[in-house]
Design a protein around this motif. Structure first.
Motif, PDB file in Angstrom:
ATOM      1  N   LEU A   1     -16.955   4.084  40.524  1.00 24.01           N
ATOM      2  CA  LEU A   1     -17.685   5.325  40.253  1.00 24.01           C
ATOM      3  C   LEU A   1     -18.885   4.987  39.384  1.00 24.01           C
ATOM      4  N   THR A   2     -20.077   5.304  39.876  1.00 25.64           N
ATOM      5  CA  THR A   2     -21.311   4.967  39.158  1.00 25.64           C
ATOM      6  C   THR A   2     -21.993   6.217  38.624  1.00 25.64           C
ATOM      7  N   VAL A   3     -22.363   6.161  37.360  1.00 26.18           N
ATOM      8  CA  VAL A   3     -23.095   7.257  36.709  1.00 26.18           C
ATOM      9  C   VAL A   3     -24.391   6.676  36.171  1.00 26.18           C
ATOM     10  N   MET A   4     -25.520   7.276  36.539  1.00 25.19           N
ATOM     11  CA  MET A   4     -26.832   6.794  36.102  1.00 25.19           C
ATOM     12  C   MET A   4     -27.518   7.814  35.202  1.00 25.19           C
ATOM     13  N   ASP A   5     -28.239   7.293  34.236  1.00 23.28           N
ATOM     14  CA  ASP A   5     -28.962   8.150  33.296  1.00 23.28           C
ATOM     15  C   ASP A   5     -30.404   7.660  33.200  1.00 23.28           C
ATOM     16  N   TYR A   6     -31.346   8.561  33.443  1.00 21.52           N
ATOM     17  CA  TYR A   6     -32.764   8.217  33.351  1.00 21.52           C
ATOM     18  C   TYR A   6     -33.271   8.488  31.942  1.00 21.52           C
ATOM     19  N   LYS A   7     -33.914   7.503  31.347  1.00 21.40           N
ATOM     20  CA  LYS A   7     -34.518   7.649  30.026  1.00 21.40           C
ATOM     21  C   LYS A   7     -36.021   7.475  30.182  1.00 21.40           C
ATOM     22  N   HIS A   8     -36.783   8.517  29.872  1.00 24.76           N
ATOM     23  CA  HIS A   8     -38.235   8.456  30.039  1.00 24.76           C
ATOM     24  C   HIS A   8     -38.932   7.897  28.810  1.00 24.76           C
ATOM     25  N   GLY A   9     -38.258   7.934  27.669  1.00 23.35           N
ATOM     26  CA  GLY A   9     -38.890   7.525  26.423  1.00 23.35           C
ATOM     27  C   GLY A   9     -39.299   6.070  26.390  1.00 23.35           C
ATOM     28  N   ALA A  10     -40.383   5.801  25.669  1.00 16.65           N
ATOM     29  CA  ALA A  10     -40.897   4.438  25.544  1.00 16.65           C
ATOM     30  C   ALA A  10     -40.697   3.883  24.139  1.00 16.65           C
TER      31      ALA A  10
ATOM     32  N   ALA B   1     -11.129   5.723  41.688  1.00 18.52           N
ATOM     33  CA  ALA B   1     -11.962   4.650  41.146  1.00 18.52           C
ATOM     34  C   ALA B   1     -11.134   3.649  40.352  1.00 18.52           C
ATOM     35  N   ARG B   2     -11.348   2.398  40.631  1.00 18.32           N
ATOM     36  CA  ARG B   2     -10.709   1.330  39.859  1.00 18.32           C
ATOM     37  C   ARG B   2     -11.560   0.956  38.645  1.00 18.32           C
ATOM     38  N   ALA B   3     -12.857   1.226  38.757  1.00 16.65           N
ATOM     39  CA  ALA B   3     -13.776   0.899  37.669  1.00 16.65           C
ATOM     40  C   ALA B   3     -14.879   1.943  37.611  1.00 16.65           C
ATOM     41  N   VAL B   4     -15.531   2.013  36.473  1.00 20.13           N
ATOM     42  CA  VAL B   4     -16.674   2.911  36.317  1.00 20.13           C
ATOM     43  C   VAL B   4     -17.874   2.080  35.868  1.00 20.13           C
ATOM     44  N   GLU B   5     -19.000   2.347  36.488  1.00 23.97           N
ATOM     45  CA  GLU B   5     -20.244   1.657  36.159  1.00 23.97           C
ATOM     46  C   GLU B   5     -21.198   2.661  35.531  1.00 23.97           C
ATOM     47  N   MET B   6     -21.747   2.301  34.401  1.00 28.41           N
ATOM     48  CA  MET B   6     -22.705   3.158  33.709  1.00 28.41           C
ATOM     49  C   MET B   6     -24.052   2.452  33.682  1.00 28.41           C
ATOM     50  N   VAL B   7     -25.109   3.174  34.071  1.00 29.40           N
ATOM     51  CA  VAL B   7     -26.424   2.565  34.231  1.00 29.40           C
ATOM     52  C   VAL B   7     -27.479   3.379  33.485  1.00 29.40           C
ATOM     53  N   ILE B   8     -28.329   2.704  32.753  1.00 29.55           N
ATOM     54  CA  ILE B   8     -29.500   3.320  32.137  1.00 29.55           C
ATOM     55  C   ILE B   8     -30.737   2.772  32.838  1.00 29.55           C
ATOM     56  N   VAL B   9     -31.608   3.662  33.291  1.00 28.30           N
ATOM     57  CA  VAL B   9     -32.884   3.272  33.873  1.00 28.30           C
ATOM     58  C   VAL B   9     -33.965   3.796  32.931  1.00 28.30           C
ATOM     59  N   GLN B  10     -34.663   2.890  32.276  1.00 21.61           N
ATOM     60  CA  GLN B  10     -35.686   3.255  31.293  1.00 21.61           C
ATOM     61  C   GLN B  10     -36.948   2.445  31.576  1.00 21.61           C
TER      62      GLN B  10
ATOM     63  N   THR C   1     -19.990  -2.139  33.224  1.00 19.78           N
ATOM     64  CA  THR C   1     -18.864  -1.736  34.071  1.00 19.78           C
ATOM     65  C   THR C   1     -17.567  -2.015  33.327  1.00 19.78           C
ATOM     66  N   ILE C   2     -16.685  -1.022  33.293  1.00 18.95           N
ATOM     67  CA  ILE C   2     -15.393  -1.177  32.623  1.00 18.95           C
ATOM     68  C   ILE C   2     -14.299  -0.638  33.534  1.00 18.95           C
ATOM     69  N   PRO C   3     -13.060  -1.115  33.364  1.00 18.16           N
ATOM     70  CA  PRO C   3     -11.950  -0.587  34.161  1.00 18.16           C
ATOM     71  C   PRO C   3     -11.715   0.896  33.855  1.00 18.16           C
ATOM     72  N   THR C   4     -11.230   1.626  34.828  1.00 14.87           N
ATOM     73  CA  THR C   4     -10.927   3.040  34.626  1.00 14.87           C
ATOM     74  C   THR C   4      -9.926   3.223  33.488  1.00 14.87           C
ATOM     75  N   SER C   5      -8.965   2.311  33.393  1.00 15.29           N
ATOM     76  CA  SER C   5      -7.945   2.404  32.336  1.00 15.29           C
ATOM     77  C   SER C   5      -8.576   2.346  30.948  1.00 15.29           C
TER      78      SER C   5
END
Length: 298
Positions: free
Chosen positions: A124-133, A160-169, A183-187
């Motif tokens: 399961l992937t969750v993405m977060d957009y950061k506009h700040g510089a 989901a066996r794992a969760v992926e968290m992404v920051i795009v800045q 990326t970390i295990p769901t547990s």
């Protein structure tokens, strides 16, 4: 459901570290700035493009949430759009999806809105957009992203066996580049959920403690927080030889003392910046601040 939760995802980095900040911020107007408005507009541009299959340059010259979309903004948002589309191809993509933590029986409504979410190959992937510089946001252990990922996991029901968290800045300078992930295990995420709920309970206690730190930068209560003021004043002092009441000339300070000053400078800078902003806001609203007045606008 209100637009913002007191114990929401975007403030988790603050109230989990400083439980008393919830109490201190009660009744205070939420601060905003031109940078925050620009960031909100950039998010709106990204949302429209993903939902209507557009590219960001199609909005250049238009106003979104009262902010003019420039080429610079469009280029940054397009970097995010390209990455989301590349990674989520063939999957159901959820854009600006609000997730609640109701299943955990929180002490009061807890929710947050993730910019982009999808499930692929057991992750399961969750993405977060950061506009700040100005401030490059770290991904490792990021509390806001973990909150989003937890909400998505609880609400969507994906195996989901794992969760992926992404920051795009795109505009932020970071040694790991503009796109950073963890990326970390769901547990592991579910174990963290217990810490989150414990922190939420602690933040609502009438005597919840105040704890000053780098998170004060984004706290609405920082201009009037006694703990930040006390820590800032303590940090501004340097231990010198007995009998010296004033700080000596810099050239007479040891390198160790100089290092300590720089190490502790952040709290002082945060407090002074927020006090200055608070006074400016009060003057702009018609209040009188002895000894101070707004400079005429050019």
């Amino acid at each position: 459901m209100t637009k913002h939760a007191r114990l929401g995802a975007s403030g988790a980095h603050r109230w989990m570290k400083c439980p008393g900040s919830i109490r201190m911020a009660e009744g205070l107007a939420e601060r905003t700035s031109s940078y925050a408005q620009e960031g909100s507009a950039a998010h709106a541009v990204a949302e429209e493009c993903l939902q209507k299959d557009k590219d960001a340059d199609e909005l250049i010259g238009k106003k979104v949430e009262g902010v003019l979309v420039t080429e610079e903004m469009a280029n940054a948002v397009q970097r995010y759009l390209d990455y989301v589309r590349e990674r989520s191809g063939g999957c159901e993509l959820l854009v600006e999806q609000t997730f609640t933590l109701d299943r955990l029986s929180p002490p009061e409504p807890m929710f947050g809105t993730a910019d982009a979410t999808f499930f692929k190959d057991g992750t399961l992937t969750v993405m977060d957009y950061k506009h700040g510089a100005g401030v490059a946001v770290e991904i490792a252990g990021n509390l806001q992203l973990r909150y989003y990922a937890l909400g998505a996991l609880l609400n969507l029901g994906y195996p989901a066996r794992a969760v992926e968290m992404v920051i795009v800045q795109p505009r932020g300078r970071h040694a790991d580049g503009p796109i950073r992930s963890e990326t970390i295990p769901t547990s592991e995420l579910m174990k963290w959920a217990k810490k989150l709920m414990a922190a939420a309970d602690a933040a609502l206690l009438p005597d919840a403690p105040l704890v000053a730190g780098s998170w004060c930068r984004w706290c609405d209560a920082s201009p009037v927080c006694p703990e930040l003021q006390e820590q800032a004043m303590a940090s501004a002092q340097v231990e010198f030889a007995d009998g010296i009441e004033e700080t000596p000339p810099v050239e007479k300070m040891s390198l160790a003392q100089c290092g300590e000053v720089l190490k502790k400078a952040e709290l002082v800078e945060i407090w002074l910046r927020r006090v200055r902003d608070h006074v400016r806001d009060q003057l702009a609203s018609g209040e009188e601040v002895p000894g101070w007045m707004l400079a005429p606008k050019r």
